[in-house]
Design an enzyme around this catalytic site. Structure first.
Site, PDB file in Angstrom:
ATOM      1  N   PRO A  89      46.515  67.990  11.880  1.00 50.13           N
ATOM      2  CA  PRO A  89      47.205  69.257  11.573  1.00 50.13           C
ATOM      3  C   PRO A  89      46.227  70.434  11.537  1.00 50.13           C
ATOM      4  O   PRO A  89      46.646  71.588  11.561  1.00 50.13           O
ATOM      5  CB  PRO A  89      47.836  69.012  10.197  1.00 50.13           C
ATOM      6  CG  PRO A  89      47.276  67.735   9.689  1.00 50.13           C
ATOM      7  CD  PRO A  89      46.638  66.992  10.818  1.00 50.13           C
ATOM      8  N   GLU A 116      44.384  59.859   4.435  1.00 49.81           N
ATOM      9  CA  GLU A 116      44.092  61.285   4.181  1.00 49.81           C
ATOM     10  C   GLU A 116      43.246  61.910   5.286  1.00 49.81           C
ATOM     11  O   GLU A 116      42.794  63.035   5.159  1.00 49.81           O
ATOM     12  CB  GLU A 116      43.363  61.442   2.839  1.00 49.81           C
ATOM     13  CG  GLU A 116      44.183  61.014   1.630  1.00 49.81           C
ATOM     14  CD  GLU A 116      45.525  61.733   1.547  1.00 49.81           C
ATOM     15  OE1 GLU A 116      45.543  62.964   1.651  1.00 49.81           O
ATOM     16  OE2 GLU A 116      46.551  61.038   1.386  1.00 49.81           O
ATOM     17  N   ARG A 154      54.212  64.996  32.378  1.00 51.40           N
ATOM     18  CA  ARG A 154      55.110  65.802  33.208  1.00 51.40           C
ATOM     19  C   ARG A 154      54.353  66.626  34.244  1.00 51.40           C
ATOM     20  O   ARG A 154      54.925  67.100  35.205  1.00 51.40           O
ATOM     21  CB  ARG A 154      55.986  66.704  32.332  1.00 51.40           C
ATOM     22  CG  ARG A 154      56.858  65.913  31.357  1.00 51.40           C
ATOM     23  CD  ARG A 154      57.628  66.828  30.439  1.00 51.40           C
ATOM     24  NE  ARG A 154      58.534  67.696  31.170  1.00 51.40           N
ATOM     25  CZ  ARG A 154      59.704  67.322  31.651  1.00 51.40           C
ATOM     26  NH1 ARG A 154      60.131  66.103  31.484  1.00 51.40           N
ATOM     27  NH2 ARG A 154      60.449  68.182  32.308  1.00 51.40           N
ATOM     28  N   ASP A 169      59.428  74.242  33.733  1.00 52.17           N
ATOM     29  CA  ASP A 169      59.907  74.000  32.375  1.00 52.17           C
ATOM     30  C   ASP A 169      59.760  75.246  31.515  1.00 52.17           C
ATOM     31  O   ASP A 169      58.954  76.127  31.820  1.00 52.17           O
ATOM     32  CB  ASP A 169      59.071  72.895  31.694  1.00 52.17           C
ATOM     33  CG  ASP A 169      59.516  71.507  32.138  1.00 52.17           C
ATOM     34  OD1 ASP A 169      60.602  71.389  32.721  1.00 52.17           O
ATOM     35  OD2 ASP A 169      58.760  70.551  31.877  1.00 52.17           O
TER      36      ASP A 169
HETATM   37  N1  ADE Z   1      48.476  64.064  12.176  1.00 51.51           N
HETATM   38  C1  ADE Z   1      49.133  64.356  11.042  1.00 51.51           C
HETATM   39  N2  ADE Z   1      49.824  65.495  11.155  1.00 51.51           N
HETATM   40  C2  ADE Z   1      49.600  65.957  12.416  1.00 51.51           C
HETATM   41  C3  ADE Z   1      50.013  67.105  13.143  1.00 51.51           C
HETATM   42  N3  ADE Z   1      50.812  68.028  12.604  1.00 51.51           N
HETATM   43  N4  ADE Z   1      49.571  67.259  14.386  1.00 51.51           N
HETATM   44  C4  ADE Z   1      48.753  66.352  14.954  1.00 51.51           C
HETATM   45  N5  ADE Z   1      48.312  65.247  14.321  1.00 51.51           N
HETATM   46  C5  ADE Z   1      48.732  65.045  13.062  1.00 51.51           C
END
Ligand code: ADE
Length: 246
Positions: A89, A116, A154, A169
């Site tokens: 993330p 984590e 793709r 796309d």
């Molecule tokens: N692993 C956990 N959350 C994630 C996300 N939002 N994007 C990519 N990998 C992740």
């Protein structure tokens, strides 16, 4: 295109790799996927791949060494110039341009975290790029890896029916895609826009462009801001605004 996956749970990918565009790509040899499981490289009698975080706090952190050894094994088999991507993330947001960039790398190794996260030293030492699929936290990188594989596939030449379809796309030219219709002509009291039956390819192309600009300006104005409109597109946008103000 070759994609390597480092994951504690490779089974998650099973059905995903069997069906549709990806399944076809694998069967025809256009896509090849290989797995390495850090657990096979744990070097620990109990097979441990995680441990408590230094400094305290909830949850567990993935140890650096098992993932490092799994990446080394992948490089030994596929060559040292693999592009190592960590799904996180905290990565750069995924979009069509990022996917096209990955296609150019040809050999990518997707590292899926769990718990984590991964010991930061592993990320600093071997990761070339971090990618996020959105501003939310998943319980592992596997779903994000599937999103990346699906999106990048793709663009693999020869994989989709029409050679150019992925480039048409939504997002590929910075706009959402125009609406699509199929038979029957009339459904639930609504019919298909007449212009699509006119046989006039130029008019149809102009209508589709106008719809694409219209929905992008209404649903994703942020996309329009980061894209320079051509003279013709600007005229269409202004005309659409006039019509909606009438
Ligand atoms: N692993 C956990 N959350 C994630 C996300 N939002 N994007 C990519 N990998 C992740």
């Amino acid at each position: 295109m070759w994609v390597g996956i480092i994951s504690l749970f490779p089974e998650i990918f099973g059905p995903f790799l069997k069906f549709g565009v990806i399944g076809r790509g694998i069967n025809s040899g256009l896509i090849k996927i290989d797995f390495w499981n850090p657990r096979d490289f744990s070097g620990d009698p109990n097979g441990a791949v995680d441990d408590k975080p230094y400094g305290g706090g909830p949850g567990m952190v993935m140890k650096a060494q098992p993932i490092f050894s799994a990446i080394e094994a992948a490089k030994k088999e596929r060559g040292s110039d693999l592009h190592v991507v960590y799904l996180s993330p905290q990565g750069s947001p995924l979009n069509q341009n990022v996917l096209k960039g990955l296609l150019e790398k040809r050999n990518i190794l997707l590292v899926c975290g769990r718990y984590e996260g991964i010991d930061e030293r592993l990320i600093e030492r071997v990761v070339d790029e971090q990618i996020s699929i959105g501003d939310y936290v998943l319980s592992g990188g596997e779903i994000a890896a599937m999103v990346v594989i699906d999106g990048v596939s793709r663009f693999v030449p020869g994989l989709l029916g029409g050679e150019t379809s992925a480039h048409d796309d939504s997002f590929s030219d910075g706009l959402l895609e125009h609406p699509q219709y199929t038979r029957p002509f009339s459904w639930a009291g609504r019919s298909v826009p007449d212009i699509l039956l006119s046989g006039d390819h130029q008019k149809i192309a102009d209508w589709r462009k106008s719809e694409a600009i219209d929905r992008t300006s209404k649903r994703r104005p942020d996309l329009l801001k980061s894209r320079t409109l051509t003279e013709k597109e600007r005229k269409i946008l202004n005309k659409n605004i006039e019509i909606s103000n009438e």
